[in-house]
Scaffold this motif. Sequence first.
Motif, PDB file in Angstrom:
ATOM      1  N   ASN A  11     -26.283  19.266   1.957  1.00 55.20           N
ATOM      2  CA  ASN A  11     -27.084  18.226   2.626  1.00 55.20           C
ATOM      3  C   ASN A  11     -27.502  18.717   4.015  1.00 55.20           C
ATOM      4  O   ASN A  11     -26.742  19.392   4.714  1.00 55.20           O
ATOM      5  CB  ASN A  11     -26.368  16.867   2.689  1.00 55.20           C
ATOM      6  CG  ASN A  11     -24.980  16.907   3.291  1.00 55.20           C
ATOM      7  OD1 ASN A  11     -24.281  17.907   3.200  1.00 55.20           O
ATOM      8  ND2 ASN A  11     -24.570  15.805   3.906  1.00 55.20           N
ATOM      9  N   GLU A  24     -29.124  17.076   7.347  1.00 54.89           N
ATOM     10  CA  GLU A  24     -29.489  15.804   7.982  1.00 54.89           C
ATOM     11  C   GLU A  24     -30.497  16.004   9.100  1.00 54.89           C
ATOM     12  O   GLU A  24     -30.805  17.142   9.495  1.00 54.89           O
ATOM     13  CB  GLU A  24     -28.213  15.118   8.490  1.00 54.89           C
ATOM     14  CG  GLU A  24     -27.276  14.786   7.338  1.00 54.89           C
ATOM     15  CD  GLU A  24     -26.030  14.034   7.756  1.00 54.89           C
ATOM     16  OE1 GLU A  24     -25.709  13.988   8.967  1.00 54.89           O
ATOM     17  OE2 GLU A  24     -25.359  13.489   6.855  1.00 54.89           O
ATOM     18  N   ALA A  55     -27.486  17.161  -0.891  1.00 55.41           N
ATOM     19  CA  ALA A  55     -27.154  18.484  -1.433  1.00 55.41           C
ATOM     20  C   ALA A  55     -27.784  18.719  -2.813  1.00 55.41           C
ATOM     21  O   ALA A  55     -28.296  19.801  -3.092  1.00 55.41           O
ATOM     22  CB  ALA A  55     -25.644  18.604  -1.548  1.00 55.41           C
ATOM     23  N   GLU A  56     -27.754  17.701  -3.660  1.00 48.76           N
ATOM     24  CA  GLU A  56     -28.251  17.879  -5.031  1.00 48.76           C
ATOM     25  C   GLU A  56     -29.748  18.184  -5.024  1.00 48.76           C
ATOM     26  O   GLU A  56     -30.221  19.091  -5.723  1.00 48.76           O
ATOM     27  CB  GLU A  56     -28.027  16.601  -5.871  1.00 48.76           C
ATOM     28  CG  GLU A  56     -26.574  16.194  -6.020  1.00 48.76           C
ATOM     29  CD  GLU A  56     -26.087  15.255  -4.922  1.00 48.76           C
ATOM     30  OE1 GLU A  56     -26.458  15.449  -3.742  1.00 48.76           O
ATOM     31  OE2 GLU A  56     -25.316  14.337  -5.240  1.00 48.76           O
ATOM     32  N   CYS A 114     -26.199   9.938  -5.381  1.00 48.37           N
ATOM     33  CA  CYS A 114     -26.958   8.746  -4.968  1.00 48.37           C
ATOM     34  C   CYS A 114     -28.126   8.509  -5.931  1.00 48.37           C
ATOM     35  O   CYS A 114     -28.470   9.375  -6.745  1.00 48.37           O
ATOM     36  CB  CYS A 114     -27.458   8.900  -3.531  1.00 48.37           C
ATOM     37  SG  CYS A 114     -28.914   9.948  -3.372  1.00 48.37           S
TER      38      CYS A 114
HETATM   39  N1  THU Z   1     -25.254  12.839   0.327  1.00 47.41           N
HETATM   40  C1  THU Z   1     -25.470  13.877  -0.531  1.00 47.41           C
HETATM   41  O1  THU Z   1     -25.709  15.026  -0.114  1.00 47.41           O
HETATM   42  N2  THU Z   1     -25.450  13.615  -1.851  1.00 47.41           N
HETATM   43  C2  THU Z   1     -25.222  12.387  -2.412  1.00 47.41           C
HETATM   44  O2  THU Z   1     -25.299  12.231  -3.618  1.00 47.41           O
HETATM   45  C3  THU Z   1     -24.828  11.266  -1.555  1.00 47.41           C
HETATM   46  C4  THU Z   1     -24.951  11.488  -0.088  1.00 47.41           C
HETATM   47  C5  THU Z   1     -25.326  13.095   1.774  1.00 47.41           C
HETATM   48  C6  THU Z   1     -26.488  12.443   2.459  1.00 47.41           C
HETATM   49  C7  THU Z   1     -25.985  12.346   3.877  1.00 47.41           C
HETATM   50  O3  THU Z   1     -26.281  13.566   4.542  1.00 47.41           O
HETATM   51  C8  THU Z   1     -24.474  12.219   3.756  1.00 47.41           C
HETATM   52  O4  THU Z   1     -24.169  12.625   2.411  1.00 47.41           O
HETATM   53  C9  THU Z   1     -23.955  10.805   3.976  1.00 47.41           C
HETATM   54  O5  THU Z   1     -24.633   9.900   3.210  1.00 47.41           O
END
Ligand code: THU
Length: 165
Positions: free
Chosen positions: A63, A65, A75-76, A113
């Motif tokens: 991920n 940000e 990340a996905e 998510c």
């Molecule tokens: N996040 C992911 O990378 N993948 C997910 O499936 C859920 C959330 C990240 C997004 C953000 O940078 C952090 O986790 C907190 O939400």
Amino acid sequence: MMITKSVSFTYKVFESIDELTPLETELVAEAKKASLNAYAPYSRFRVGAAIRLESGKIICGANVENAAFPSGICAERSAISNAVSNHPHDKPTSIAISAINYEGITEESLSPCGNCRQVIAEEESRSGNKIKIILACRNNIFVFDTISDLLPLQFNSKNLKISLP
Ligand code: THU
């Protein structure tokens, strides 16, 4: 007349990484490594994803940000963008996901998510292959055979009456 329908799905729960195949174990290890590369100064929740392609290659993402929060990426989706951009004809077969919080590797599995489920679903449609989803944490590992289990009744190209190339 109104009828009530229900949707059910099955998934496997492994208690130890040793129960996975060697290739799956390697993929989980790569997802864990990828989570260390996350740029997550705002949430301090670092996620890594590792995709296995048909050729055997592993493509990772973390991920990333942003101060403008919606501009960040999970990340996905980071891993899928990487795989599709660099290896468009090498189809993904599985994706492993792992996350680190303030305590270390999360105790419970991170469930992708909604946005990421939708993007993994598109990747299954694009490639015509099911993508195994491996959610790894400290306590156990969940394995789903396809994103349809995590995203039933999904919106896809068929709703737009578009056939993919
Ligand atoms: N996040 C992911 O990378 N993948 C997910 O499936 C859920 C959330 C990240 C997004 C953000 O940078 C952090 O986790 C907190 O939400």
